[in-house]
Design an enzyme around this catalytic site. Structure first.
Site, PDB file in Angstrom:
ATOM      1  CB  CYS A   1      21.368  -5.332 -16.320  1.00 14.84           C
ATOM      2  SG  CYS A   1      20.203  -4.540 -17.454  1.00 14.84           S
TER       3      CYS A   1
ATOM      4  CG  HIS B   1      18.736  -4.195 -12.278  1.00 15.48           C
ATOM      5  ND1 HIS B   1      20.058  -3.826 -12.227  1.00 15.48           N
ATOM      6  CD2 HIS B   1      18.313  -3.931 -13.544  1.00 15.48           C
ATOM      7  CE1 HIS B   1      20.422  -3.334 -13.403  1.00 15.48           C
ATOM      8  NE2 HIS B   1      19.387  -3.393 -14.223  1.00 15.48           N
TER       9      HIS B   1
END
Length: 490
Positions: free
Chosen positions: A329, A428
């Protein structure tokens, strides 16, 4: 009629999240329809619900304890700090805007409506709603317009359990002091105390328990033992516990000021063949096989911290010696050529030069991407399943994306450098999927991987804490007091 029970703590990390999860699993095992609830949460660890909303990570774990999918009503107000005095305010799972602390204080009346609306909806669907407070109810400066602790309990007229951590010391002072700082009506709704993380001979504690009950007129509902090697996703504080057997891979993760979703590393931290270390400010990145740049709530500011700590140069040295780098991310965005934040989404508007290890450019946008994802990843000449979730405001573009990491059906994800040493992804929870984790660790250089099911670890630990509550708290008596006696006229 739905019953609501609230757990409040004398301090942060007193055990509120774990006790709520334990009560949820215990009630669920009894066949009751139960849901978790946290009115207001301040944390950088968050989860994505099936309908694309964002809530605190702890509430997702508690929902799992109930046998439920997470829902935005379980955590209607989420605050994600992006500075020492400000945070992104998320209402009913959707980002509203950034607010300074003083601005949010004035917004609390509106946030309160969201909290009460969510609780009402849950109350209409479930037999029990088990509520987690935030921090301590005795923070004098935060009591005005409180929606996180006693302000909520008073609004919905629910009983409260007060929990304290004896392992930290001062447990009697914490309990008595907290109770003394509450108003008379708030004190009346405390149905009893739970003492958490006790080690030793309970007989040596009994005189203190007797004194506490005589001093306060409140019963000690239970003393929960210190559960060694307990592994549940932490709400905020980084957990460093590990289980190691034969180390096959060494992993290092630099801890940045606004690191988010460090629960990404729980499955690695508990892997028997992985030695994972978190590297703090001022420390040197150690020799390792894999260096992971974590997610971040303030990517440009954390990238500057990476440079200020000397870690950017150390990272490039790590690559020269043949090591692998993974960015997740915000960490993925840092690996690109440039980072642009023209709207000031995560701090002052502006642009930053990235690490230049992937041929991508990222621009932060006002609309946040929130979604659960699943598909396939391509590594080591193999295609395997992958699942996780995305939480990001950035949109990445560039030729580097042509060497993508995963095919998620609706879109492609990530990038891999031409030499195969650098990998970036927006996903994630990469390591929670057993198949994807195996391929990622093989890519990073692991020579041995023991059989390991992360989902089974979480389920085992949820049952373990529920077993502890059933053994050390008279749950029938507690439920009776909460559902009947508390509601009798005083």
């Amino acid at each position: 009629m739905t019953n609501t029970l609230m757990v409040q703590g004398t301090t942060s990390d007193a055990g509120k999240s774990v006790l709520v999860a334990a009560l949820c699993r215990a009630l669920h095992r009894r066949g009751l329809h139960v849901a978790p609830f946290k009115p207001q949460n301040m944390a950088l660890n968050s989860a994505v619900t099936p309908d694309g909303k964002e809530i605190g990570r702890a509430q997702a774990v508690q929902a799992r304890a109930c046998g439920l999918a997470p829902h935005s009503d379980m955590n209607p107000v989420l605050l994600k700090p992006n500075s020492d005095t400000g945070a992104q305010v998320i209402i009913h799972g959707q980002a509203l805007r950034n607010m300074e602390a003083q601005d949010y204080h004035g917004y609390k009346a509106t946030a309160r409506k969201a909290v009460l609306a969510s609780h009402q909806r849950l109350s209409q669907q479930y037999d029990w709603v088990v509520v987690e407070g935030a921090g301590s109810p005795a923070e004098i400066n935060l009591r005005a317009n409180d929606i996180a602790n006693m302000g909520f309990a008073e609004a919905v007229d629910c009983p409260v359990i007060l929990i304290a951590d004896i392992d930290r010391g001062g447990v009697f002072a914490h309990l008595v002091g907290t109770l003394e700082l509450l108003s008379a009506s708030e004190q009346a709704r405390v149905v009893g105390f739970v003492i958490n993380r006790f080690r030793g001979d309970i007989a040596l504690l009994q005189s203190g328990l007797d004194w506490l009950e005589a001093r306060t007129g409140k019963p000690v509902l239970g003393v929960l033992p210190y559960l060694h090697d307990l592994h549940l996703e932490a709400e905020d504080a980084i957990d460093t516990q590990q289980i190691r057997e034969d180390i096959s891979l060494r992993v290092a993760v630099p801890v940045l000021p606004r690191t988010s979703n460090h629960t990404d590393f729980d499955a690695l931290r508990l892997h028997p063949n992985v030695d994972l270390c978190f590297v703090r400010k001022g420390e040197v990145l150690p020799p390792c096989d894999l260096l992971i740049l974590p997610g971040s709530k303030s990517v440009r500011a954390d990238l500057q911290q990476l440079r200020d700590n000397g870690w950017a140069d150390q990272l490039k040295r790590h690559l020269r010696y043949g090591g692998k780098v993974l960015g997740i991310c915000g960490g993925f965005q840092m690996l690109g050529r440039e980072l642009h934040d023209p709207l000031g989404i995560e701090g002052p508007a502006g642009s930053s030069e990235g690490l230049g290890l992937l041929d991508i450019t990222t621009t932060l946008a006002s609309e946040k991407t929130l979604r659960q994802v699943s598909g396939h990843c391509h590594l080591n000449g193999k295609t395997t399943s992958i699942r996780g979730y995305e939480i990001h405001a950035g949109v990445s573009e560039g030729a580097g994306l042509e060497r993508h990491f995963a095919d998620l059906g609706s879109h492609l994800d990530g990038a891999i450098s031409e030499d195969g040493q650098v990998l970036g992804s927006y996903i994630h929870g990469l390591f929670d999927d057993d198949h994807a984790r195996q391929q990622l660790l093989t890519w990073a250089g692991a020579t041995e991987q023991a059989a390991y099911n992360y989902d089974a670890v979480i389920e085992t630990n949820l049952d373990r804490i529920a077993d502890s509550v059933e053994q050390h708290i008279d749950l029938d008596k507690l439920l009776h007091a909460c559902s009947l006696e508390f509601r009798q006229p005083r």
